[in-house]
Write a protein that holds these residues in place. Structure first.
Motif, PDB file in Angstrom:
ATOM      1  N   SER A 107       0.820  -1.220   0.000  1.00 18.65           N
ATOM      2  CA  SER A 107       0.000   0.000   0.000  1.00 18.65           C
ATOM      3  C   SER A 107       0.851   1.266   0.000  1.00 18.65           C
ATOM      4  O   SER A 107       0.320   2.366  -0.133  1.00 18.65           O
ATOM      5  CB  SER A 107      -0.958   0.010   1.189  1.00 18.65           C
ATOM      6  OG  SER A 107      -0.246  -0.048   2.416  1.00 18.65           O
ATOM      7  N   ARG A 142       0.202   3.402  -3.574  1.00 23.22           N
ATOM      8  CA  ARG A 142      -1.174   3.612  -4.025  1.00 23.22           C
ATOM      9  C   ARG A 142      -1.250   4.585  -5.189  1.00 23.22           C
ATOM     10  O   ARG A 142      -2.169   4.525  -5.997  1.00 23.22           O
ATOM     11  CB  ARG A 142      -2.036   4.090  -2.867  1.00 23.22           C
ATOM     12  CG  ARG A 142      -2.342   2.972  -1.885  1.00 23.22           C
ATOM     13  CD  ARG A 142      -3.280   3.387  -0.794  1.00 23.22           C
ATOM     14  NE  ARG A 142      -3.637   2.253   0.037  1.00 23.22           N
ATOM     15  CZ  ARG A 142      -4.247   2.348   1.203  1.00 23.22           C
ATOM     16  NH1 ARG A 142      -4.560   3.554   1.680  1.00 23.22           N
ATOM     17  NH2 ARG A 142      -4.539   1.275   1.903  1.00 23.22           N
ATOM     18  N   LYS A 143      -0.317   5.516  -5.277  1.00 18.72           N
ATOM     19  CA  LYS A 143      -0.251   6.399  -6.431  1.00 18.72           C
ATOM     20  C   LYS A 143       1.182   6.898  -6.595  1.00 18.72           C
ATOM     21  O   LYS A 143       1.974   6.888  -5.642  1.00 18.72           O
ATOM     22  CB  LYS A 143      -1.211   7.579  -6.311  1.00 18.72           C
ATOM     23  CG  LYS A 143      -0.853   8.562  -5.214  1.00 18.72           C
ATOM     24  CD  LYS A 143      -1.796   9.751  -5.256  1.00 18.72           C
ATOM     25  CE  LYS A 143      -1.371  10.803  -4.230  1.00 18.72           C
ATOM     26  NZ  LYS A 143      -2.210  12.026  -4.316  1.00 18.72           N
ATOM     27  N   ASP A 155      -2.593   6.082 -10.362  1.00 20.55           N
ATOM     28  CA  ASP A 155      -3.332   5.487  -9.242  1.00 20.55           C
ATOM     29  C   ASP A 155      -3.279   3.968  -9.352  1.00 20.55           C
ATOM     30  O   ASP A 155      -4.078   3.355 -10.059  1.00 20.55           O
ATOM     31  CB  ASP A 155      -4.783   5.968  -9.239  1.00 20.55           C
ATOM     32  CG  ASP A 155      -4.889   7.459  -8.970  1.00 20.55           C
ATOM     33  OD1 ASP A 155      -4.247   7.912  -8.009  1.00 20.55           O
ATOM     34  OD2 ASP A 155      -5.571   8.168  -9.733  1.00 20.55           O
ATOM     35  N   THR A 156      -2.337   3.362  -8.638  1.00 20.91           N
ATOM     36  CA  THR A 156      -2.202   1.905  -8.671  1.00 20.91           C
ATOM     37  C   THR A 156      -3.137   1.217  -7.691  1.00 20.91           C
ATOM     38  O   THR A 156      -3.573   0.092  -7.926  1.00 20.91           O
ATOM     39  CB  THR A 156      -0.760   1.501  -8.330  1.00 20.91           C
ATOM     40  OG1 THR A 156      -0.416   2.068  -7.067  1.00 20.91           O
ATOM     41  CG2 THR A 156       0.206   2.014  -9.383  1.00 20.91           C
ATOM     42  N   ASP A 157      -3.421   1.887  -6.558  1.00 17.83           N
ATOM     43  CA  ASP A 157      -4.327   1.350  -5.547  1.00 17.83           C
ATOM     44  C   ASP A 157      -3.885  -0.031  -5.062  1.00 17.83           C
ATOM     45  O   ASP A 157      -4.711  -0.913  -4.838  1.00 17.83           O
ATOM     46  CB  ASP A 157      -5.753   1.284  -6.101  1.00 17.83           C
ATOM     47  CG  ASP A 157      -6.787   1.144  -4.997  1.00 17.83           C
ATOM     48  OD1 ASP A 157      -6.507   1.571  -3.865  1.00 17.83           O
ATOM     49  OD2 ASP A 157      -7.874   0.577  -5.255  1.00 17.83           O
ATOM     50  N   TYR A 158      -2.571  -0.238  -4.897  1.00 18.89           N
ATOM     51  CA  TYR A 158      -2.077  -1.519  -4.391  1.00 18.89           C
ATOM     52  C   TYR A 158      -2.534  -1.750  -2.961  1.00 18.89           C
ATOM     53  O   TYR A 158      -2.660  -0.830  -2.163  1.00 18.89           O
ATOM     54  CB  TYR A 158      -0.556  -1.556  -4.434  1.00 18.89           C
ATOM     55  CG  TYR A 158       0.027  -1.922  -5.776  1.00 18.89           C
ATOM     56  CD1 TYR A 158      -0.777  -2.282  -6.845  1.00 18.89           C
ATOM     57  CD2 TYR A 158       1.405  -1.897  -5.963  1.00 18.89           C
ATOM     58  CE1 TYR A 158      -0.237  -2.614  -8.066  1.00 18.89           C
ATOM     59  CE2 TYR A 158       1.973  -2.235  -7.180  1.00 18.89           C
ATOM     60  CZ  TYR A 158       1.144  -2.590  -8.235  1.00 18.89           C
ATOM     61  OH  TYR A 158       1.707  -2.920  -9.432  1.00 18.89           O
ATOM     62  N   ARG A 159      -2.732  -3.007  -2.622  1.00 22.79           N
ATOM     63  CA  ARG A 159      -3.079  -3.408  -1.259  1.00 22.79           C
ATOM     64  C   ARG A 159      -1.908  -4.176  -0.632  1.00 22.79           C
ATOM     65  O   ARG A 159      -1.084  -4.754  -1.328  1.00 22.79           O
ATOM     66  CB  ARG A 159      -4.309  -4.323  -1.273  1.00 22.79           C
ATOM     67  CG  ARG A 159      -4.057  -5.626  -2.021  1.00 22.79           C
ATOM     68  CD  ARG A 159      -5.270  -6.517  -2.078  1.00 22.79           C
ATOM     69  NE  ARG A 159      -4.984  -7.745  -2.835  1.00 22.79           N
ATOM     70  CZ  ARG A 159      -5.880  -8.676  -3.083  1.00 22.79           C
ATOM     71  NH1 ARG A 159      -7.125  -8.532  -2.684  1.00 22.79           N
ATOM     72  NH2 ARG A 159      -5.547  -9.759  -3.777  1.00 22.79           N
ATOM     73  N   ARG A 178      -5.660  -5.274  -6.919  1.00 24.99           N
ATOM     74  CA  ARG A 178      -7.006  -5.417  -6.377  1.00 24.99           C
ATOM     75  C   ARG A 178      -8.003  -6.009  -7.375  1.00 24.99           C
ATOM     76  O   ARG A 178      -8.893  -6.767  -6.985  1.00 24.99           O
ATOM     77  CB  ARG A 178      -7.529  -4.058  -5.906  1.00 24.99           C
ATOM     78  CG  ARG A 178      -6.826  -3.508  -4.680  1.00 24.99           C
ATOM     79  CD  ARG A 178      -7.424  -2.171  -4.281  1.00 24.99           C
ATOM     80  NE  ARG A 178      -6.734  -1.575  -3.148  1.00 24.99           N
ATOM     81  CZ  ARG A 178      -7.042  -1.791  -1.882  1.00 24.99           C
ATOM     82  NH1 ARG A 178      -8.037  -2.597  -1.584  1.00 24.99           N
ATOM     83  NH2 ARG A 178      -6.360  -1.208  -0.916  1.00 24.99           N
ATOM     84  N   SER A 179      -7.901  -5.622  -8.642  1.00 25.54           N
ATOM     85  CA  SER A 179      -8.937  -6.003  -9.589  1.00 25.54           C
ATOM     86  C   SER A 179      -8.407  -5.952 -11.010  1.00 25.54           C
ATOM     87  O   SER A 179      -7.332  -5.413 -11.270  1.00 25.54           O
ATOM     88  CB  SER A 179     -10.163  -5.073  -9.462  1.00 25.54           C
ATOM     89  OG  SER A 179      -9.774  -3.734  -9.718  1.00 25.54           O
ATOM     90  N   ARG A 196      -7.394  -2.609 -12.538  1.00 23.18           N
ATOM     91  CA  ARG A 196      -6.165  -2.016 -12.015  1.00 23.18           C
ATOM     92  C   ARG A 196      -4.915  -2.765 -12.487  1.00 23.18           C
ATOM     93  O   ARG A 196      -3.800  -2.314 -12.251  1.00 23.18           O
ATOM     94  CB  ARG A 196      -6.188  -2.019 -10.486  1.00 23.18           C
ATOM     95  CG  ARG A 196      -7.277  -1.159  -9.874  1.00 23.18           C
ATOM     96  CD  ARG A 196      -6.990   0.312 -10.046  1.00 23.18           C
ATOM     97  NE  ARG A 196      -7.935   1.141  -9.296  1.00 23.18           N
ATOM     98  CZ  ARG A 196      -7.898   2.456  -9.280  1.00 23.18           C
ATOM     99  NH1 ARG A 196      -6.963   3.097  -9.951  1.00 23.18           N
ATOM    100  NH2 ARG A 196      -8.776   3.141  -8.587  1.00 23.18           N
TER     101      ARG A 196
END
Length: 423
Positions: A289, A292-293, A312-316, A347-348, A351
């Motif tokens: 995380s 995330r960007k 915006d990668t939005d990694y978790r 996440r999806s 992404r």
């Protein structure tokens, strides 16, 4: 794709290559030795069977002989085969062939006892890396053609035995990151293809600590932590083709992207069941995380200081669990087994990046250890990483890079050898 679309796409196209940086930060290399490969790296922070413990838990040096060295290499062969399921990318066509290929990951470690309780050492490895290489004509070429990131990590370390049950360790990390990324910036009827390439690098520092607890002669428990490393990647943006240099947005120049490579926490146990069997376990966490960007800035020319694009990668954050076993055939030979489940940070499907078509992985590993003499050991191992079919629906049409919709068939093969010696 018409001319106005091309003109609008190029400024963002130049800096879309930062997605390669972010996606590469989402690819961690466990292969910091080959001796743990046969166990799928279960028990990595607890086993301390050679000087490679410097990477996974420096406190493990107190379990070694007075002077030890370990050298290894792991051959990695990922396969990324894309099947198009309705992508929309203008005149671009094709499925890109297999974007994976063979790579070699070397490592080297040296541990030295200053006295019976104090040890120092140094390790060399590559904790992050990625290569994807598609055909020039493939449907996702506006998002990525070729991406390569390499890291080089030098890890001086120290360990202290507090008593027979507790050891502590710590280290510094000097890390160099290098990335090169190429994509199609523009292509249209009557115009030759224009390619954009980003070439950046960075030097940065981090740290790591570890604790090794030995509650009984048959059990070891290890906990280790590696810090984030903050890279300020700087280098060149270059365009080659018809549109190169026509306007400031398409001129060659400098760029920068700040990326925090994630921290990791490992908790491990090694338990001897009897004279022949040993069981290993591992639970690890990675702080993806931190990415995330990513803000991408031009560093020269009329746009110097301008953030051209925010990625915006939005990694978790992700988890990895591994179980392993060793079976001692005799004084010279040991067999190794391991399985692991490794969670991806994506996440999806919307992404997921074509530069890193990553997904959750399941490891199946086997290995063997030959103790040739009291002071020399050879480990060999191999693993197959099963990756479920990976769906992607990455829509960058608004920026002129098309929409890539489809599915990847992905797997990974690993083969490694490690030579360790005391002297």
């Amino acid at each position: 794709m018409h001319t106005t679309m091309i003109a609008r796409a190029v400024p963002a196209a130049l800096l879309t290559m930062a997605s390669g940086l972010a996606s590469a930060a989402g690819f961690q290399l466990m292969e910091q030795n080959a001796s743990g490969l046969g166990n799928a790296y279960a028990g990595s922070a607890a086993v301390a069977e050679n000087a490679a413990t410097i990477f996974f838990n420096p406190a493990g040096m107190t379990q070694l002989q007075a002077r030890e060295a370990s050298f290894g290499v792991t051959a990695v062969r990922p396969s990324f085969e894309f099947s198009d399921k309705g992508s929309q990318s203008g005149v671009l066509r094709g499925e890109g062939d297999d974007a994976g290929g063979w790579e070699a990951l070397p490592n080297a470690y040296l541990s030295w006892a200053l006295n019976k309780d104090l040890y120092v050492g140094v390790g060399l490895g590559a904790p992050f890396g990625l290569v994807t290489d598609y055909d020039e004509s493939w449907v996702g070429g506006a998002q990525s053609l070729n991406f390569e990131i390499k890291t080089y990590n030098i890890n001086p370390s120290i360990a202290y035995r507090v008593n027979d049950k507790l050891s502590l360790g710590a280290g510094l990390n000097w890390q160099r990151a290098e990335a090169e990324y190429e994509r199609i910036a523009a292509v249209a009827p009557g115009l030759a293809t224009t390619f954009a390439t980003l070439d950046v690098d960075s030097d940065a520092w981090g740290w790591n600590i570890g604790v090794l607890f030995t509650p009984s002669p048959s059990m070891k428990i290890g906990v280790s932590y590696r810090s984030r490393i903050e890279h300020e990647l700087e280098g060149d943006l270059k365009l080659k083709g018809t549109l190169a240099g026509r306007v400031p947005q398409t001129s060659n120049g400098k760029a920068r992207a700040d990326v925090d490579l994630p921290d990791t926490l490992i908790m491990s146990v090694a338990q001897k069941i009897d004279e022949r069997w040993e069981m290993l376990g591992d639970l690890s966490w990675t702080g993806w995380s931190s990415i995330r960007k990513v803000d991408i800035d031009r560093r020269s020319g009329p746009l110097s200081g301008v953030t051209v694009q925010t990625l915006d990668t939005d990694y978790r954050d992700s988890w990895r669990v591994a179980l392993g076993a060793n079976y001692k055939l005799n004084d010279a030979w040991k067999l190794k087994f391991g399985v692991a489940y490794d969670q991806a940070p994506v996440r999806s499907r919307d992404r997921r990046l074509v530069a890193l078509p990553d997904n959750d992985r399941t490891w199946y590993a086997l290995g063997a250890q030959w103790k040739a003499t009291k002071t020399t050991t050879l480990d060999v191992g191999g693993a197959y990483l099963y990756v479920r079919d990976t769906k992607i629906d990455n829509d960058q049409s608004a920026a002129g890079r098309g929409r890539v919709t489809g599915e990847y068939e992905t797997d990974v093969w690993l083969f490694g050898a490690q030579y360790s010696m005391a002297f």
